[in-house]
Design an enzyme around this catalytic site. Structure first.
Site, PDB file in Angstrom:
ATOM      1  N   THR A 164      28.647  68.216  22.012  1.00 32.26           N
ATOM      2  CA  THR A 164      28.941  66.793  21.974  1.00 32.26           C
ATOM      3  C   THR A 164      29.626  66.552  20.645  1.00 32.26           C
ATOM      4  O   THR A 164      29.251  67.156  19.647  1.00 32.26           O
ATOM      5  CB  THR A 164      27.626  65.984  22.004  1.00 32.26           C
ATOM      6  OG1 THR A 164      26.940  66.284  23.214  1.00 32.26           O
ATOM      7  CG2 THR A 164      27.875  64.497  21.930  1.00 32.26           C
ATOM      8  N   ARG A 192      25.963  63.946  37.237  1.00 27.19           N
ATOM      9  CA  ARG A 192      24.973  64.183  36.173  1.00 27.19           C
ATOM     10  C   ARG A 192      25.333  63.385  34.915  1.00 27.19           C
ATOM     11  O   ARG A 192      26.482  63.312  34.505  1.00 27.19           O
ATOM     12  CB  ARG A 192      24.950  65.669  35.846  1.00 27.19           C
ATOM     13  CG  ARG A 192      23.970  66.068  34.738  1.00 27.19           C
ATOM     14  CD  ARG A 192      24.666  66.360  33.445  1.00 27.19           C
ATOM     15  NE  ARG A 192      23.748  66.827  32.409  1.00 27.19           N
ATOM     16  CZ  ARG A 192      24.068  66.886  31.111  1.00 27.19           C
ATOM     17  NH1 ARG A 192      25.265  66.502  30.711  1.00 27.19           N
ATOM     18  NH2 ARG A 192      23.204  67.313  30.230  1.00 27.19           N
ATOM     19  N   ASP A 195      22.480  63.084  27.651  1.00 27.23           N
ATOM     20  CA  ASP A 195      21.818  62.269  26.629  1.00 27.23           C
ATOM     21  C   ASP A 195      22.764  61.360  25.851  1.00 27.23           C
ATOM     22  O   ASP A 195      22.341  60.395  25.209  1.00 27.23           O
ATOM     23  CB  ASP A 195      21.141  63.193  25.609  1.00 27.23           C
ATOM     24  CG  ASP A 195      22.169  64.107  24.948  1.00 27.23           C
ATOM     25  OD1 ASP A 195      22.849  64.858  25.673  1.00 27.23           O
ATOM     26  OD2 ASP A 195      22.319  64.052  23.714  1.00 27.23           O
ATOM     27  N   THR A 214      23.455  66.531  19.303  1.00 32.15           N
ATOM     28  CA  THR A 214      24.290  67.375  20.157  1.00 32.15           C
ATOM     29  C   THR A 214      23.383  68.473  20.696  1.00 32.15           C
ATOM     30  O   THR A 214      22.464  68.906  19.996  1.00 32.15           O
ATOM     31  CB  THR A 214      25.443  68.006  19.356  1.00 32.15           C
ATOM     32  OG1 THR A 214      26.137  68.947  20.190  1.00 32.15           O
ATOM     33  CG2 THR A 214      24.982  68.750  18.115  1.00 32.15           C
ATOM     34  N   GLY A 217      21.322  68.215  26.843  1.00 36.19           N
ATOM     35  CA  GLY A 217      21.077  66.799  27.100  1.00 36.19           C
ATOM     36  C   GLY A 217      19.739  66.504  27.739  1.00 36.19           C
ATOM     37  O   GLY A 217      19.061  65.539  27.372  1.00 36.19           O
TER      38      GLY A 217
END
Ligand code: GLY
Length: 288
Positions: A164, A192, A195, A214, A217
């Site tokens: 992320t 899907r 987070d 990061t 998730g």
């Protein structure tokens, strides 16, 4: 208050293209920090920093996002400030910069999150043009592995996941903000959501600090990593909070924090994490 920008370029057991990442991490820091230097608010700094990483094909966000099981890109992104402004998009397709759409959700709607087709429709209404973020490299990889992807799924996920991009900042007025963006997990089931757009999951900001995570998730969401770190900031600084959640939470992830006093926390339990920091007279990037 001395302005500070901390950025995140992903984490995992293997980082693709670390040298290229270092270049873009550097650009991201410059672009975001310029906003702070010009006296703008932390929110514009973190969004600018994330846009640079969304546009760089070496990161799993915006251009360069990994495909889902059907070979399509679905992305998540969010923004939050210490004043409580929040906006997110989930499983959004066909836009260049999900973080800009998350900003529009935050400032132009009364909602906190838009998902899927509704997010795409909203993006078009806001003037975000149709754009395919799947790079040729990932298209080829997907095609090549398509027939055997069930066999290869674990290896592909370990190579291309847990990434992320994000940024946290404090501005000269003491305002804090966080921005986060991702293509999610390689070959995930369509629909899907990770987070990244979940308030208190991968992202949180309050008068105590700004926090971005990061990593995996599902693990980050299950343990409400960002809110947990924020709770720790009640009595501790950002450095302690980052190290403590890494110690306590059983999930593969990394975290960056800037607290109300400008104390920075950076911690991860994955083998690698790309990140960077910039202040007026200090700059550091770590590509892997
Ligand atoms: N942390 C990125 C994701 O799991 O979607």
């Amino acid at each position: 208050m001395e302005p500070i920008l901390v950025i995140l370029g992903g984490s995992g057991s293997k980082i693709r293209n670390p040298e290229e990442r270092e270049i873009y991490l550097g650009e991201s820091l410059e672009s975001g920090f310029l906003e702070l230097k010009e006296g703008k608010e932390a929110l514009s700094a973190v969004v600018k920093a994330v846009i640079v990483m969304e546009d760089a094909p070496c990161f799993n966000a915006g251009t360069g996002s990994v495909p889902n099981l059907l070979g399509e890109v679905e992305m998540d992104a969010s923004v939050m400030t210490s004043e409580g402004l929040f906006g997110a998009v989930a499983a959004i397709r066909d836009v260049k910069n999900p973080i800009k759409v998350a900003m529009d959700v935050a400032v132009k709607t009364e909602h906190l999150m838009l998902a899927g087709d509704g997010a795409v429709r909203f993006a078009r209404l806001m003037g975000h043009k149709k754009y395919d973020p799947l790079t040729d490299e990932l298209k080829e990889l997907y095609k090549e592995k398509k027939s055997s992807y069930y066999k290869d799924i674990d290896r592909m996920r370990s190579l291309y996941s847990l990434e992320t991009v994000g940024a946290v900042a404090i501005d000269r007025f003491g305002g804090m903000a966080v921005a986060l963006s991702t293509g999610g997990i390689m070959l995930h089931l369509p629909g899907r959501v990770g987070d990244t757009p979940i308030i208190g999951g991968g992202i949180y900001a309050s008068q105590r600090g700004a926090i971005a995570a990061t990593g995996h998730g599902e693990g980050i969401m299950r343990h409400m990593v960002a809110k947990r770190a924020d709770d720790l900031l009640d009595k501790h600084n950002g450095e302690y909070a980052a190290e403590e959640v890494i110690k306590k939470v059983e999930a593969d992830f990394g975290i960056i924090i800037v607290d109300r006093d400008g104390k920075v926390g950076v911690a991860y339990n994955t083998k690698y994490m790309c990140w960077g920091i910039k202040t007026e007279d200090y700059k550091k990037v770590q590509g892997a």
